[in-house]
Scaffold this motif. Structure first.
Motif, PDB file in Angstrom:
ATOM      1  N   ASP A 274       0.859  -1.190   0.000  1.00 12.79           N
ATOM      2  CA  ASP A 274       0.000   0.000   0.000  1.00 12.79           C
ATOM      3  C   ASP A 274       0.896   1.242   0.000  1.00 12.79           C
ATOM      4  O   ASP A 274       0.926   2.033   0.931  1.00 12.79           O
ATOM      5  CB  ASP A 274      -0.978  -0.011   1.164  1.00 12.79           C
ATOM      6  CG  ASP A 274      -0.293  -0.086   2.516  1.00 12.79           C
ATOM      7  OD1 ASP A 274       0.880  -0.505   2.571  1.00 12.79           O
ATOM      8  OD2 ASP A 274      -0.921   0.281   3.520  1.00 12.79           O
TER       9      ASP A 274
ATOM     10  N   VAL B  85       2.599   4.774  -0.914  1.00 15.04           N
ATOM     11  CA  VAL B  85       2.251   6.145  -1.286  1.00 15.04           C
ATOM     12  C   VAL B  85       3.274   6.571  -2.326  1.00 15.04           C
ATOM     13  O   VAL B  85       4.483   6.492  -2.085  1.00 15.04           O
ATOM     14  CB  VAL B  85       2.304   7.082  -0.062  1.00 15.04           C
ATOM     15  CG1 VAL B  85       2.057   8.525  -0.472  1.00 15.04           C
ATOM     16  CG2 VAL B  85       1.286   6.636   0.989  1.00 15.04           C
TER      17      VAL B  85
ATOM     18  N   ALA C 110       3.872  13.892   3.361  1.00 13.36           N
ATOM     19  CA  ALA C 110       3.384  12.529   3.126  1.00 13.36           C
ATOM     20  C   ALA C 110       4.171  11.530   3.966  1.00 13.36           C
ATOM     21  O   ALA C 110       3.601  10.609   4.567  1.00 13.36           O
ATOM     22  CB  ALA C 110       3.489  12.171   1.642  1.00 13.36           C
TER      23      ALA C 110
ATOM     24  N   HIS D 155       3.212  12.006   7.769  1.00 17.82           N
ATOM     25  CA  HIS D 155       1.870  11.482   8.060  1.00 17.82           C
ATOM     26  C   HIS D 155       1.792   9.964   7.922  1.00 17.82           C
ATOM     27  O   HIS D 155       1.035   9.314   8.625  1.00 17.82           O
ATOM     28  CB  HIS D 155       0.825  12.159   7.164  1.00 17.82           C
ATOM     29  CG  HIS D 155       0.529  13.555   7.583  1.00 17.82           C
ATOM     30  ND1 HIS D 155       1.144  14.641   6.987  1.00 17.82           N
ATOM     31  CD2 HIS D 155      -0.269  14.050   8.552  1.00 17.82           C
ATOM     32  CE1 HIS D 155       0.724  15.747   7.571  1.00 17.82           C
ATOM     33  NE2 HIS D 155      -0.129  15.428   8.521  1.00 17.82           N
ATOM     34  N   GLY D 156       2.571   9.400   7.002  1.00 20.07           N
ATOM     35  CA  GLY D 156       2.531   7.954   6.790  1.00 20.07           C
ATOM     36  C   GLY D 156       3.509   7.174   7.641  1.00 20.07           C
ATOM     37  O   GLY D 156       3.414   5.961   7.750  1.00 20.07           O
TER      38      GLY D 156
END
Length: 130
Positions: A75, A77, A91, A94-95
């Motif tokens: 999964d 990004v 990104a 946050h991930g």
């Protein structure tokens, strides 16, 4: 500054059946912290990072028998080359990860890491004589 300006264009791609030892050896030889895993049977692109290999070893798993597909993040990004470094850093923050695969037209163009971003943001210091 944009992702295309900071990313590494040295993209190590491996298959899902590489062992973790093979993946680690290739990552070490290329001096990269992540490999893009191309698995057409599983539907596309994943990423295997040095942390994935470390976690497997920490669990006592055998790097000669463990396969990349069992440890690949699927999964993922993805970043676009036109993203700003601020967008990429956001990104990642946050991930909770340190690498983004950069895609152009659905194909891996590069990888941008936290280290790449820091290198661009931090001014190079001159060594001061002792």
């Amino acid at each position: 500054m944009l992702v295309r300006d900071a990313m590494s264009t040295v993209v190590l791609t491996i298959g899902p059946d590489h062992t973790l030892r093979q993946a680690a050896a290739l990552m070490s030889a290329r001096r990269v912290g992540a490999a893009v895993v191309l698995d057409p049977d599983a539907g596309g692109i994943g990423i295997l990072t040095e942390r994935d290999v470390l976690n497997s070893l920490g669990l006592g798993q055998d790097p000669d028998t463990e396969r990349a597909h069992a440890h690949t993040t699927t999964d993922v990004v993805f970043a676009a080359p036109s993203w700003t470094l601020e967008e990429a850093a956001s990104a990642m923050a946050h991930g909770g990860f340190r690498h983004l695969v950069v895609l152009d037209g659905g194909e891996p163009l590069g990888v941008v890491s936290v280290r790449d971003i820091i290198r661009c943001w931090a001014p190079l210091r001159q060594q001061v004589p002792a």
